[in-house]
Design a protein around this motif. Structure first.
Motif, PDB file in Angstrom:
ATOM      1  N   SER A  96       0.807  -1.218   0.000  1.00  0.00           N
ATOM      2  CA  SER A  96       0.000   0.000   0.000  1.00  0.00           C
ATOM      3  C   SER A  96       0.841   1.268   0.000  1.00  0.00           C
ATOM      4  CB  SER A  96      -0.948  -0.004   1.198  1.00  0.00           C
ATOM      5  OG  SER A  96      -0.206  -0.181   2.379  1.00  0.00           O
ATOM      6  N   SER A  97       2.125   1.166   0.322  1.00  0.00           N
ATOM      7  CA  SER A  97       2.929   2.384   0.340  1.00  0.00           C
ATOM      8  C   SER A  97       3.746   2.537  -0.940  1.00  0.00           C
ATOM      9  CB  SER A  97       3.827   2.404   1.575  1.00  0.00           C
ATOM     10  OG  SER A  97       4.556   1.209   1.656  1.00  0.00           O
ATOM     11  N   LEU A  98       3.495   1.677  -1.928  1.00  0.00           N
ATOM     12  CA  LEU A  98       4.205   1.787  -3.207  1.00  0.00           C
ATOM     13  C   LEU A  98       3.199   2.042  -4.329  1.00  0.00           C
ATOM     14  CD1 LEU A  98       6.624  -1.293  -2.963  1.00  0.00           C
ATOM     15  CD2 LEU A  98       7.062   1.051  -2.246  1.00  0.00           C
ATOM     16  N   THR A  99       3.636   2.728  -5.377  1.00  0.00           N
ATOM     17  CA  THR A  99       2.760   2.913  -6.533  1.00  0.00           C
ATOM     18  C   THR A  99       2.610   1.579  -7.257  1.00  0.00           C
ATOM     19  OG1 THR A  99       4.577   3.378  -8.038  1.00  0.00           O
ATOM     20  CG2 THR A  99       3.654   5.256  -6.872  1.00  0.00           C
ATOM     21  N   GLU A 102       5.818   0.568  -8.832  1.00  0.00           N
ATOM     22  CA  GLU A 102       6.790   0.071  -7.844  1.00  0.00           C
ATOM     23  C   GLU A 102       6.404  -1.309  -7.322  1.00  0.00           C
ATOM     24  OE1 GLU A 102       8.295   4.341  -6.003  1.00  0.00           O
ATOM     25  OE2 GLU A 102       6.478   3.404  -5.234  1.00  0.00           O
ATOM     26  N   ASN A 103       5.081  -1.550  -7.237  1.00  0.00           N
ATOM     27  CA  ASN A 103       4.621  -2.871  -6.832  1.00  0.00           C
ATOM     28  C   ASN A 103       5.112  -3.948  -7.791  1.00  0.00           C
ATOM     29  OD1 ASN A 103       2.521  -3.663  -4.625  1.00  0.00           O
ATOM     30  ND2 ASN A 103       2.125  -1.511  -5.074  1.00  0.00           N
ATOM     31  N   ASP A 137       1.252   5.294 -11.957  1.00  0.00           N
ATOM     32  CA  ASP A 137       1.814   6.060 -10.847  1.00  0.00           C
ATOM     33  C   ASP A 137       0.807   6.313  -9.741  1.00  0.00           C
ATOM     34  OD1 ASP A 137       4.508   6.377 -11.708  1.00  0.00           O
ATOM     35  OD2 ASP A 137       3.700   7.588 -13.352  1.00  0.00           O
ATOM     36  N   LYS A 138      -0.312   5.596  -9.785  1.00  0.00           N
ATOM     37  CA  LYS A 138      -1.308   5.738  -8.718  1.00  0.00           C
ATOM     38  C   LYS A 138      -0.926   4.862  -7.533  1.00  0.00           C
ATOM     39  CE  LYS A 138      -5.395   7.596 -10.633  1.00  0.00           C
ATOM     40  NZ  LYS A 138      -5.579   7.549 -12.078  1.00  0.00           N
ATOM     41  N   MET A 139      -1.396   5.249  -6.356  1.00  0.00           N
ATOM     42  CA  MET A 139      -1.210   4.417  -5.170  1.00  0.00           C
ATOM     43  C   MET A 139      -2.370   3.404  -5.117  1.00  0.00           C
ATOM     44  SD  MET A 139       1.497   5.709  -3.941  1.00  0.00           S
ATOM     45  CE  MET A 139       1.709   5.011  -2.313  1.00  0.00           C
ATOM     46  N   PRO A 140      -2.154   2.241  -4.476  1.00  0.00           N
ATOM     47  CA  PRO A 140      -3.230   1.235  -4.419  1.00  0.00           C
ATOM     48  C   PRO A 140      -4.527   1.777  -3.818  1.00  0.00           C
ATOM     49  CG  PRO A 140      -1.167   0.252  -3.775  1.00  0.00           C
ATOM     50  CD  PRO A 140      -0.881   1.707  -3.981  1.00  0.00           C
ATOM     51  N   GLU A 142      -5.821   4.516  -4.413  1.00  0.00           N
ATOM     52  CA  GLU A 142      -6.494   5.434  -5.334  1.00  0.00           C
ATOM     53  C   GLU A 142      -7.152   4.730  -6.514  1.00  0.00           C
ATOM     54  OE1 GLU A 142      -3.294   9.074  -4.716  1.00  0.00           O
ATOM     55  OE2 GLU A 142      -3.105   7.719  -6.418  1.00  0.00           O
TER      56      GLU A 142
END
Ligand SMILES: Nc1ncnc2c1ncn2[C@@H]1O[C@H](COP(=O)(O)OP(=O)(O)O)[C@@H](O)[C@H]1O
Ligand SMILES: [Mg+2]
Lengths: 251, 364
Positions: A96-99, A102-103, A137-140, A142
């Motif tokens: 949850s703290s990675l885009t 990045e995941n 580039d969204k966060m999980p 979002e």
């Protein structure tokens, strides 16, 4: 034949914390096949996937994944085997703290000796495969549930594993995206020979892509039937599995 | 349907000659009104209605609660709307969940069991950490170094203001209390020895360790705990990544490195705080500083430094451990944070006492 099977389950019993939920799970799966696990919700499909992959230890019986006998394997051996497969959790379980990018990059960063730029390009390609080119580039937090599912699939494919477990990949997807996902699964199998084990409730999709099907019978607490999904369409096959397939087909 | 005045819900019981219990339901049923109490025996029940008015889910709910274990339940006389609601619930009930019996003794027993098994898990976790450190030494551990750098910042640098404030106040208070006593024997100059020795050997490390528990252990416990909730830890495991190594080690290393530095910083600030009070009337600055230099030996500095390394490790480990075993719920994560602080502070104070005994034994 025995040594070639990528997944072997002999009288396997699975459950949580010593509580057995499902017993007598018997099947073998050759590489490059697609296996669907079906059954009413809460019957233990996700639990079975965790055991088959080696994430949880079997509570009884014998199971082999990628040639490793899980009952006698050491923790290090299990770790090594887990690394060679992909897994989509029912709840996606994105970091949850990675885009999203990045995941997908994380497994590659940890296990590939490739330059950053290459890893980035690979991650973008995998995300584009599942139709998330615009949301990288969204966060999980979002994105919608269906998008999270697809990002989880991209992460499961990150290291081009020989075996991928997908827990309800099409839940929460619209019919169009779900159809594209079926195509992706077939393409993965046809191009790379990837073996796929998936949980699904969608009979048309199962009939289209799955070679074999495991039906879990919660009332009996054991595997009800195993075979090609088309077999369950015929009357005279396992009664509950037949009901599952024909009922869903009408609707 | 507010036109008819509501009559209270009724349930009348009568037993027929063949042993069947007939329950007659009537009146208006809604969630606000108290439902009638009934008592019946036997496993053959027939439900009928008589002047049944309006009802909401409280009526099928009441029937479900009272009769789901009756073997032969005859619903045929009920209005079809009510019957289908009852039958729908019947189908999905397989085994009624037993009501949790919680006698005081049983609960204490459970608590004892829980805490003894949690000690087992604590040792298991600390074993995993030790194993991970060993693998790190031979270069085989998979560690998230990004987390390491991040924690150097958040657990270390960001803590400077609070460490400065509390260190300063600690020195100030000690000097103030010390002066009151020392004035009586006319030995006010020794306030410098008192403050500097106490800060280097004891208070610098202790204050910093406690701050690390409050700031860092709680934050680690909730970070790792919430990763448990969303199965992110499982997602790491399925990549063949050991979560204790990947998430725990960088945090523990960063904090074990930063707490000693913060502790040295707190010590200096505390000595400075003592100086403000001492030099406000009793001593000159040069007198104070001369005494400080005499009082602090390398040995006492080492005592404080060794302790602060241990305290940093304890605080970080408590956070990682409680996070790793957090129950997967919002409540569980909150509990993990609380218990991380409590565990950390308790262990720090206990180990401080142990250090006192050990250093005393070796005349350190
Ligand atoms: N973490 C867990 N701990 C204990 N029991 C669980 C856990 N997860 C699931 N269960 C139980 O295991 C059973 C099977 O769950 P699951 O495998 O998730 O079902 P499915 O995926 O088929 O819907 C359910 O009865 C559920 O209550
Ligand atoms: Mg499931």
């Amino acid at each position: 034949m025995t040594t070639q099977d990528i997944l072997v389950s002999e009288g396997l019993a699975v459950g949580h914390g010593g509580n057995v939920i499902m017993t007598s799970i018997d099947f073998r799966l050759a590489p490059g096949r697609i296996l669907a696990i079906v059954g009413p919700s809460g019957c233990g499909k996700s639990t079975l996937m965790r055991s088959l992959s080696g994430l949880d230890l079997p509570l009884g019986g014998r199971s082999e994944v990628l040639g490793l006998d899980l009952a006698v394997a050491t923790a290090t051996e299990r770790e090594g085997t887990l690394r060679r497969l992909g897994f989509l959790f029912q709840g996606s379980a994105l970091f949850s703290s990675l885009t999203l990018r990045e995941n997908v990059e994380l497994p590659m960063r940890e296990f590939l000796r490739a330059p950053r730029r290459e890893i980035r390009a690979l991650a973008e390609y995998k995300l584009a495969l599942v139709g998330l080119a615009d949301a990288m580039d969204k966060m999980p937090a979002e994105i919608s549930g269906g998008m999270a599912k697809r990002a989880g699939i991209a992460r499961a494919m990150a290291l081009d594993p020989d075996l991928i477990f997908l827990d309800e990949p099409s839940a929460g997807l619209d019919p169009l995206t779900s159809g594209r996902l079926d195509e992706l699964i077939l393409k993965l199998r046809d191009t790379f020979g990837t073996t796929i084990v998936l949980v699904s409730h969608e009979v048309p999709s199962i009939l289209r892509i799955a070679d074999f099907c495991v039906y879990l019978d919660p009332d009996a607490g054991r595997m009800g039937a195993y075979g090609p999904p088309r077999d369950f369409l015929a009357a005279g096959s396992h009664a509950k599995a037949h009901a599952f397939f024909s009922q869903a087909r009408i609707s | 349907m507010s036109h008819a005045p509501a009559s209270p819900p009724r349930a009348r019981t009568e037993v027929l000659a063949d042993g069947t219990t007939v329950i007659t339901l009537g009146g208006d049923w809604n969630r606000q009104a108290a439902t009638p109490a009934i008592a019946f025996k036997g496993d053959q029940v027939r439900l009928v209605t008589e002047q049944l008015g309006d009802f909401d889910s409280s009526l099928p709910g009441w029937i479900h609660a009272h009769f789901r274990q009756v073997r032969r339940l005859d619903l045929s006389a009920l209005p079809s709307r009510l019957r289908s609601l009852v039958e729908l619930a019947e189908q999905s009930t397989t085994t009624p969940s037993p009501e949790t019996t919680g006698g005081l003794l049983a609960r204490f027993g459970g608590w004892g069991l829980e805490s003894s098994s949690s000690w087992g898990r604590a040792f298991e976790h600390i074993g995993d950490v030790a194993l991970g450190l060993g693998r790190l030494l031979i270069g085989r551990a998979r560690v998230n170094w990004q987390d390491f750098w991040l924690q150097l910042q958040t657990a270390g640098v960001d803590a400077l203001p609070i460490v400065a404030l509390l260190g300063f106040l600690t020195g100030l208070i000690m000097a103030y209390v010390g002066l009151i006593q020392l004035r009586q024997v006319g030995a006010t100059v020794y306030v410098a020895n008192l403050v500097s020795l106490a800060m280097t050997r004891e208070m610098g490390a202790l204050m910093t360790g406690v701050i690390a528990c409050g700031r860092t252990a709680t934050s680690f416990a909730s970070q790792l705990g919430s990763m448990n909730v969303s199965q992110e830890t499982d997602a790491l495991r399925v990549l063949g990544i050991n979560p204790v190594e990947y998430l725990g080690l960088p945090r523990i290393l960063a904090v074990t490195l930063m707490v000693p530095l913060l502790s040295v910083f707190a010590t200096f600030i505390g000595v400075f705080g003592g100086m403000i009070v001492a030099c406000a009337g009793d001593l000159s600055v040069s007198q104070y500083l001369t005494q400080v230099v005499v009082a602090i030996s390398f040995r006492s500095f080492l005592v404080g430094f060794i302790k602060s390394i241990a305290f940093g490790f304890i605080a970080a480990w408590a956070g990682c451990y409680r996070g790793a075993v957090a129950k997967p719920s919002a409540l569980g994560v909150g509990e993990a944070a609380t218990s991380a602080a409590v565990l950390g502070i308790t262990l720090i104070v206990i180990s401080d006492a142990l250090f006192a005994v050990i250093f005393n034994l070796f005349n350190f």
